[in-house]
Design a protein around this motif. Sequence first.
Motif, PDB file in Angstrom:
ATOM      1  N   ARG A 244       0.816  -1.219   0.000  1.00 13.63           N
ATOM      2  CA  ARG A 244       0.000   0.000   0.000  1.00 13.63           C
ATOM      3  C   ARG A 244       0.847   1.266   0.000  1.00 13.63           C
ATOM      4  NH1 ARG A 244      -4.861  -0.573   4.287  1.00 13.63           N
ATOM      5  NH2 ARG A 244      -5.649   1.224   3.106  1.00 13.63           N
ATOM      6  N   ILE A 245       2.047   1.196   0.578  1.00 17.14           N
ATOM      7  CA  ILE A 245       2.894   2.397   0.631  1.00 17.14           C
ATOM      8  C   ILE A 245       3.979   2.388  -0.451  1.00 17.14           C
ATOM      9  CG2 ILE A 245       2.503   2.669   3.105  1.00 17.14           C
ATOM     10  CD1 ILE A 245       5.367   1.635   3.572  1.00 17.14           C
ATOM     11  N   GLY A 246       4.000   1.351  -1.296  1.00 18.73           N
ATOM     12  CA  GLY A 246       4.972   1.308  -2.385  1.00 18.73           C
ATOM     13  C   GLY A 246       6.364   0.906  -1.974  1.00 18.73           C
ATOM     14  N   ASP A 247       6.487   0.084  -0.940  1.00 19.22           N
ATOM     15  CA  ASP A 247       7.787  -0.419  -0.503  1.00 19.22           C
ATOM     16  C   ASP A 247       8.337  -1.359  -1.584  1.00 19.22           C
ATOM     17  OD1 ASP A 247       9.878  -1.907   0.622  1.00 19.22           O
ATOM     18  OD2 ASP A 247       8.943  -2.033   2.587  1.00 19.22           O
ATOM     19  N   PRO A 248       9.492  -1.034  -2.203  1.00 20.23           N
ATOM     20  CA  PRO A 248      10.002  -1.859  -3.311  1.00 20.23           C
ATOM     21  C   PRO A 248      10.191  -3.324  -2.941  1.00 20.23           C
ATOM     22  CG  PRO A 248      11.185   0.216  -3.188  1.00 20.23           C
ATOM     23  CD  PRO A 248      10.339   0.146  -1.951  1.00 20.23           C
ATOM     24  N   TYR A 249      10.637  -3.607  -1.719  1.00 19.62           N
ATOM     25  CA  TYR A 249      10.848  -4.997  -1.309  1.00 19.62           C
ATOM     26  C   TYR A 249       9.544  -5.784  -1.402  1.00 19.62           C
ATOM     27  CZ  TYR A 249      11.625  -9.025   1.749  1.00 19.62           C
ATOM     28  OH  TYR A 249      11.687 -10.303   2.265  1.00 19.62           O
ATOM     29  N   TRP A 250       8.465  -5.245  -0.851  1.00 18.36           N
ATOM     30  CA  TRP A 250       7.197  -5.973  -0.829  1.00 18.36           C
ATOM     31  C   TRP A 250       6.507  -5.946  -2.181  1.00 18.36           C
ATOM     32  CZ3 TRP A 250       6.965  -9.375   2.684  1.00 18.36           C
ATOM     33  CH2 TRP A 250       7.516  -9.150   3.947  1.00 18.36           C
ATOM     34  N   LEU A 251       6.741  -4.927  -2.997  1.00 17.93           N
ATOM     35  CA  LEU A 251       6.191  -4.924  -4.346  1.00 17.93           C
ATOM     36  C   LEU A 251       6.798  -6.045  -5.188  1.00 17.93           C
ATOM     37  CD1 LEU A 251       6.067  -1.102  -5.179  1.00 17.93           C
ATOM     38  CD2 LEU A 251       4.127  -2.610  -4.669  1.00 17.93           C
ATOM     39  N   ARG A 252       8.058  -6.380  -4.927  1.00 20.81           N
ATOM     40  CA  ARG A 252       8.723  -7.457  -5.666  1.00 20.81           C
ATOM     41  C   ARG A 252       8.449  -8.831  -5.079  1.00 20.81           C
ATOM     42  NH1 ARG A 252      13.113  -3.706  -5.509  1.00 20.81           N
ATOM     43  NH2 ARG A 252      14.002  -4.878  -3.784  1.00 20.81           N
ATOM     44  N   TYR A 253       7.942  -8.867  -3.868  1.00 19.80           N
ATOM     45  CA  TYR A 253       7.765 -10.137  -3.167  1.00 19.80           C
ATOM     46  C   TYR A 253       6.677 -10.941  -3.860  1.00 19.80           C
ATOM     47  CZ  TYR A 253       7.788 -13.302   0.833  1.00 19.80           C
ATOM     48  OH  TYR A 253       7.909 -14.395   1.645  1.00 19.80           O
ATOM     49  N   VAL A 254       6.932 -12.223  -4.070  1.00 19.25           N
ATOM     50  CA  VAL A 254       5.951 -13.092  -4.735  1.00 19.25           C
ATOM     51  C   VAL A 254       5.587 -14.234  -3.808  1.00 19.25           C
ATOM     52  CG1 VAL A 254       6.691 -12.521  -7.082  1.00 19.25           C
ATOM     53  CG2 VAL A 254       7.806 -14.397  -5.875  1.00 19.25           C
ATOM     54  N   GLU A 255       4.390 -14.787  -4.011  1.00 23.46           N
ATOM     55  CA  GLU A 255       3.882 -15.819  -3.104  1.00 23.46           C
ATOM     56  C   GLU A 255       4.734 -17.081  -3.107  1.00 23.46           C
ATOM     57  OE1 GLU A 255       1.546 -15.626  -0.837  1.00 23.46           O
ATOM     58  OE2 GLU A 255       1.356 -13.510  -1.352  1.00 23.46           O
ATOM     59  N   ALA A 256       5.508 -17.297  -4.168  1.00 26.48           N
ATOM     60  CA  ALA A 256       6.359 -18.489  -4.197  1.00 26.48           C
ATOM     61  C   ALA A 256       7.356 -18.489  -3.062  1.00 26.48           C
ATOM     62  CB  ALA A 256       7.095 -18.572  -5.537  1.00 26.48           C
ATOM     63  N   ASP A 257       7.679 -17.297  -2.541  1.00 26.45           N
ATOM     64  CA  ASP A 257       8.635 -17.206  -1.453  1.00 26.45           C
ATOM     65  C   ASP A 257       8.032 -17.659  -0.124  1.00 26.45           C
ATOM     66  OD1 ASP A 257      10.541 -16.124  -3.097  1.00 26.45           O
ATOM     67  OD2 ASP A 257       9.973 -14.066  -2.681  1.00 26.45           O
ATOM     68  N   ALA A 258       6.704 -17.829  -0.086  1.00 21.92           N
ATOM     69  CA  ALA A 258       6.038 -18.070   1.186  1.00 21.92           C
ATOM     70  C   ALA A 258       6.418 -19.391   1.823  1.00 21.92           C
ATOM     71  CB  ALA A 258       4.518 -18.015   1.008  1.00 21.92           C
ATOM     72  N   GLY A 259       6.876 -20.349   1.021  1.00 26.80           N
ATOM     73  CA  GLY A 259       7.202 -21.653   1.590  1.00 26.80           C
ATOM     74  C   GLY A 259       8.587 -21.764   2.162  1.00 26.80           C
ATOM     75  N   ARG A 260       9.351 -20.702   2.128  1.00 22.34           N
ATOM     76  CA  ARG A 260      10.724 -20.775   2.647  1.00 22.34           C
ATOM     77  C   ARG A 260      10.735 -20.956   4.152  1.00 22.34           C
ATOM     78  NH1 ARG A 260      14.430 -16.536  -0.721  1.00 22.34           N
ATOM     79  NH2 ARG A 260      13.424 -16.751  -2.712  1.00 22.34           N
TER      80      ARG A 260
END
Length: 260
Positions: A244-260
């Motif tokens: 919501r605030i345009g944080d580049p890290y979270w904008l690039r984050y994808v759900e595939a990373d969730a299983g780490r």
Amino acid sequence: MSTLANARDVLQLMARLQRDLTVTDVAGALDLPKSSVSRTLSMMADYGFLDRDPTSRAYRPGVLVMEASYHFRASRSTASLLEEEVARLVADIGYTGYVDVLDGPESLVLHMRLGTTGALQAYTPAGTRAPAYASSMGRALLARLDDAQVLRLVDARLEQSTGSAPRTPGELTSCLARVRADGWESSRGEYVPNVAGVSAAVLDSDTGQIFGIGVALPAPELHDGNAARFGRSVRDAALRVGKRIGDPYWLRYVEADAGR
């Protein structure tokens, strides 16, 4: 798929890639026919959701999107958004929730919301400071800096480490690399004995401030059976605010990373 859903997907793609998009870009990313994409983008431009560069012919956010974004940022602070997410976390998990900010080499509590689960609740009121390297909250905050910045802040302080907190620069940077990959961090009885924590962080690009969100609980109650679930819950809270605030890290984050 409806035109409205297509428009949503276009805006989400633009937010994730953070650049102008061509018809070919969108068609490839969304697996849609170019003719359908061209109609959707043209319609979005007609209604002010997108603008088209006259030279490159690529699309960028239009005046309506920019005005709405400006209004949102002017009326809602990052801290207030995180406080709302803390309320959700406490209701879901039951343990005390926090919003912190990175202040030099320390994490500073801005907001605390008491939990409802069990007789023992962690209690660290607003204004409390702690060494950033020595807790899940602090390391989540530090992970948003590069390693050189981190070591300039905390290198000399690592000699004071207690419990399982990192004791050397190498241990700390290795830990922060994992936090950056996973999106969340945990700790057990490091700075505060018998208290565990699970935390994540967001960067407010407008101010440069790094904020953390997390929960604290009795150390025995954070174990292999629930640590990943708590981590995902805290990570998803930060993800919602970050997008919501345009944080580049979270904008690039994808759900595939969730299983780490």
